[in-house]
Design a protein around this motif. Structure first.
Motif, mmCIF file in Angstrom:
data_model
loop_
_atom_site.group_PDB
_atom_site.id
_atom_site.type_symbol
_atom_site.label_atom_id
_atom_site.label_comp_id
_atom_site.label_asym_id
_atom_site.label_seq_id
_atom_site.Cartn_x
_atom_site.Cartn_y
_atom_site.Cartn_z
ATOM 1 N N ALA A 23 0.827 -1.204 0.000
ATOM 2 C CA ALA A 23 0.000 0.000 0.000
ATOM 3 C C ALA A 23 0.862 1.255 0.000
ATOM 4 O O ALA A 23 0.591 2.213 -0.729
ATOM 5 C CB ALA A 23 -0.939 -0.009 1.205
ATOM 6 N N GLU A 24 1.892 1.268 0.808
ATOM 7 C CA GLU A 24 2.784 2.429 0.831
ATOM 8 C C GLU A 24 3.488 2.599 -0.510
ATOM 9 O O GLU A 24 3.586 3.716 -1.037
ATOM 10 C CB GLU A 24 3.816 2.277 1.950
ATOM 11 N N ASP A 25 3.964 1.498 -1.084
ATOM 12 C CA ASP A 25 4.639 1.567 -2.378
ATOM 13 C C ASP A 25 3.704 2.074 -3.480
ATOM 14 O O ASP A 25 4.147 2.724 -4.437
ATOM 15 C CB ASP A 25 5.194 0.193 -2.761
ATOM 16 N N ALA A 26 2.409 1.765 -3.343
ATOM 17 C CA ALA A 26 1.424 2.201 -4.350
ATOM 18 C C ALA A 26 0.970 3.638 -4.135
ATOM 19 O O ALA A 26 0.201 4.173 -4.942
ATOM 20 C CB ALA A 26 0.220 1.265 -4.334
ATOM 21 N N GLY A 27 1.406 4.265 -3.039
ATOM 22 C CA GLY A 27 1.099 5.668 -2.811
ATOM 23 C C GLY A 27 -0.010 5.957 -1.822
ATOM 24 O O GLY A 27 -0.412 7.114 -1.664
ATOM 25 N N PHE A 28 -0.522 4.935 -1.133
ATOM 26 C CA PHE A 28 -1.603 5.153 -0.174
ATOM 27 C C PHE A 28 -1.057 5.786 1.108
ATOM 28 O O PHE A 28 0.122 5.658 1.443
ATOM 29 C CB PHE A 28 -2.332 3.847 0.126
ATOM 30 N N ASP A 29 -1.957 6.458 1.827
ATOM 31 C CA ASP A 29 -1.568 7.241 2.996
ATOM 32 C C ASP A 29 -1.796 6.541 4.324
ATOM 33 O O ASP A 29 -1.182 6.923 5.325
ATOM 34 C CB ASP A 29 -2.362 8.559 3.022
ATOM 35 N N ALA A 30 -2.708 5.576 4.360
ATOM 36 C CA ALA A 30 -3.092 4.993 5.647
ATOM 37 C C ALA A 30 -3.385 3.508 5.498
ATOM 38 O O ALA A 30 -3.890 3.060 4.463
ATOM 39 C CB ALA A 30 -4.316 5.704 6.216
ATOM 40 N N PHE A 31 -3.080 2.755 6.550
ATOM 41 C CA PHE A 31 -3.300 1.308 6.589
ATOM 42 C C PHE A 31 -4.051 0.981 7.872
ATOM 43 O O PHE A 31 -3.617 1.338 8.968
ATOM 44 C CB PHE A 31 -1.960 0.576 6.554
ATOM 45 N N TYR A 32 -5.200 0.318 7.721
ATOM 46 C CA TYR A 32 -6.069 0.001 8.850
ATOM 47 C C TYR A 32 -6.241 -1.508 9.014
ATOM 48 O O TYR A 32 -6.251 -2.253 8.029
ATOM 49 C CB TYR A 32 -7.471 0.583 8.628
ATOM 50 N N VAL A 33 -6.424 -1.938 10.258
ATOM 51 C CA VAL A 33 -6.797 -3.320 10.565
ATOM 52 C C VAL A 33 -7.896 -3.299 11.630
ATOM 53 O O VAL A 33 -8.008 -2.337 12.391
ATOM 54 C CB VAL A 33 -5.593 -4.149 11.064
ATOM 55 N N PRO A 34 -8.716 -4.356 11.722
ATOM 56 C CA PRO A 34 -9.808 -4.404 12.703
ATOM 57 C C PRO A 34 -9.402 -5.173 13.962
ATOM 58 O O PRO A 34 -8.256 -5.620 14.093
ATOM 59 C CB PRO A 34 -10.888 -5.166 11.943
ATOM 60 N N GLU A 35 -10.350 -5.339 14.874
ATOM 61 C CA GLU A 35 -10.100 -6.132 16.081
ATOM 62 C C GLU A 35 -11.350 -6.883 16.521
ATOM 63 O O GLU A 35 -12.445 -6.317 16.581
ATOM 64 C CB GLU A 35 -9.640 -5.252 17.245
ATOM 65 N N HIS A 36 -11.162 -8.160 16.836
ATOM 66 C CA HIS A 36 -12.051 -8.953 17.678
ATOM 67 C C HIS A 36 -11.160 -9.894 18.459
ATOM 68 O O HIS A 36 -10.367 -10.629 17.863
ATOM 69 C CB HIS A 36 -13.076 -9.753 16.860
ATOM 70 N N THR A 37 -11.250 -9.867 19.784
ATOM 71 C CA THR A 37 -10.409 -10.763 20.574
ATOM 72 C C THR A 37 -10.836 -12.218 20.382
ATOM 73 O O THR A 37 -10.008 -13.130 20.390
ATOM 74 C CB THR A 37 -10.488 -10.416 22.068
ATOM 75 N N HIS A 38 -12.144 -12.418 20.214
ATOM 76 C CA HIS A 38 -12.718 -13.746 20.033
ATOM 77 C C HIS A 38 -14.177 -13.546 19.639
ATOM 78 O O HIS A 38 -14.712 -12.439 19.751
ATOM 79 C CB HIS A 38 -12.621 -14.579 21.308
ATOM 80 N N ILE A 39 -14.827 -14.604 19.196
ATOM 81 C CA ILE A 39 -16.259 -14.547 18.896
ATOM 82 C C ILE A 39 -16.957 -15.661 19.681
ATOM 83 O O ILE A 39 -16.715 -16.842 19.435
ATOM 84 C CB ILE A 39 -16.541 -14.738 17.385
ATOM 85 N N PRO A 40 -17.792 -15.303 20.654
ATOM 86 C CA PRO A 40 -18.532 -16.334 21.376
ATOM 87 C C PRO A 40 -19.391 -17.170 20.420
ATOM 88 O O PRO A 40 -20.037 -16.622 19.519
ATOM 89 C CB PRO A 40 -19.404 -15.537 22.352
#
Length: 282
Positions: A23-40
């Motif tokens: 993403a950085e090499d392609a010129g994007f400005d931001a990188f996001y990831v989500p979160e779930h510790t677990h799923i009951p």
């Protein structure tokens, strides 16, 4: 506008470090990831997209820890912002989470931003001891406690859910504080919380009538006495030049595209193709 990407991390497909570097090499400005510790396994909470206990994607079960994922991304990038869309600070003790985030911010040269959510999965929150009707309060207190640790030489905090006496904690974030972005539905209630405790808004994937909601956000922001303007981060589907132009006129500050759940080579190809359409440059 800035442009970013979000990787729904899992134990398959492209690794976060590879995706962030591409993403950085392609010129994007931001990188996001989500979160779930677990799923009951057994849940009463309905998913916002399906309307029941079913999940739209099995990666909910396989999500990587966001801060470990972003740490690997930090090691192979230089300028791209490292963010969450969204993390769930209510599920963590603020002393340890503040240390983790500040350490990543220090090691990455001040590139961390914290996207937070109240948490739709109330069963998941309950496993962490968070009552469903106190999600906003716990998040508010945890953020306030972390900000105290990030900004004060001898930090202390006393709330209903978080209490600690005068304490030392380093490193501090590189900037005055880590920017906080609220990922939530565009309602007056959410915007009121945002104006009091955050710096910007991350839209939900199915958000409609963005113009009216951005206008509402700016009104609530101003009424709360906040200076300047809130950041607005819009989650997008496919590239749509007409929509991007409308969003720019509305004051959207950043657009974030989801990465496909495909092989590493296919994701790299997608990033190159999308970057070309957006005319971003490395």
């Amino acid at each position: 506008m800035r442009y970013g990407v979000v990787l729904f991390t899992s134990d398959r497909g492209i690794a976060p470090a590879d995706a962030a570097k591409a993403a950085e090499d392609a010129g994007f400005d931001a990188f996001y990831v989500p979160e779930h510790t677990h799923i009951p396994v057994v849940r009463a909470a309905a998913h916002p997209q399906t309307g029941d206990s079913s999940l739209p994607d099995d990666r909910y079960l396989r999500t990587l820890d966001p801060w470990v994922a972003l740490a690997t991304a930090a090691a192979v990038t230089e300028r791209i912002t490292l963010s969450t869309a969204v993390a769930l600070p209510a599920e963590h003790h603020p002393i340890t989470l503040a240390k983790t985030i500040a350490s990543l911010d220090h090691l990455s040269g001040g590139r961390v931003e914290l996207g937070v959510g109240f948490g739709w999965n109330t069963d998941e929150l309950a496993h962490h001891g968070v009552p469903a009707n106190k999600r906003r309060t716990v998040l508010r207190e945890n953020l306030a406690a972390m900000r105290a640790l990030w900004s004060q030489e001898e930090a202390e905090f006393a709330g209903d859910f978080v209490k600690f006496g005068p304490s030392w904690s380093w490193p501090k974030p590189v900037r005055a504080g880590v920017p906080v972005l609220l990922g939530a539905g565009g309602t007056e209630k959410s915007f009121g919380w945002l104006a009091a405790h955050a710096d910007g808004w991350i839209t939900t994937p199915t958000e409609g009538d963005l113009g009216a909601k951005v206008e509402l956000l700016h009104r609530v922001w101003k009424e709360a006495g906040r200076e300047g303007a809130p950041r607005v981060i819009a989650l997008a589907g496919r590239h749509n030049a007409e929509q991007l132009a409308v969003w720019a006129d509305l004051g959207v500050t950043e657009v974030v595209f989801g990465l496909p759940d495909k092989s590493a080579d296919e994701v790299r190809g997608y990033l190159g193709h999308l970057g070309g359409k957006l005319a971003v440059s490395a």
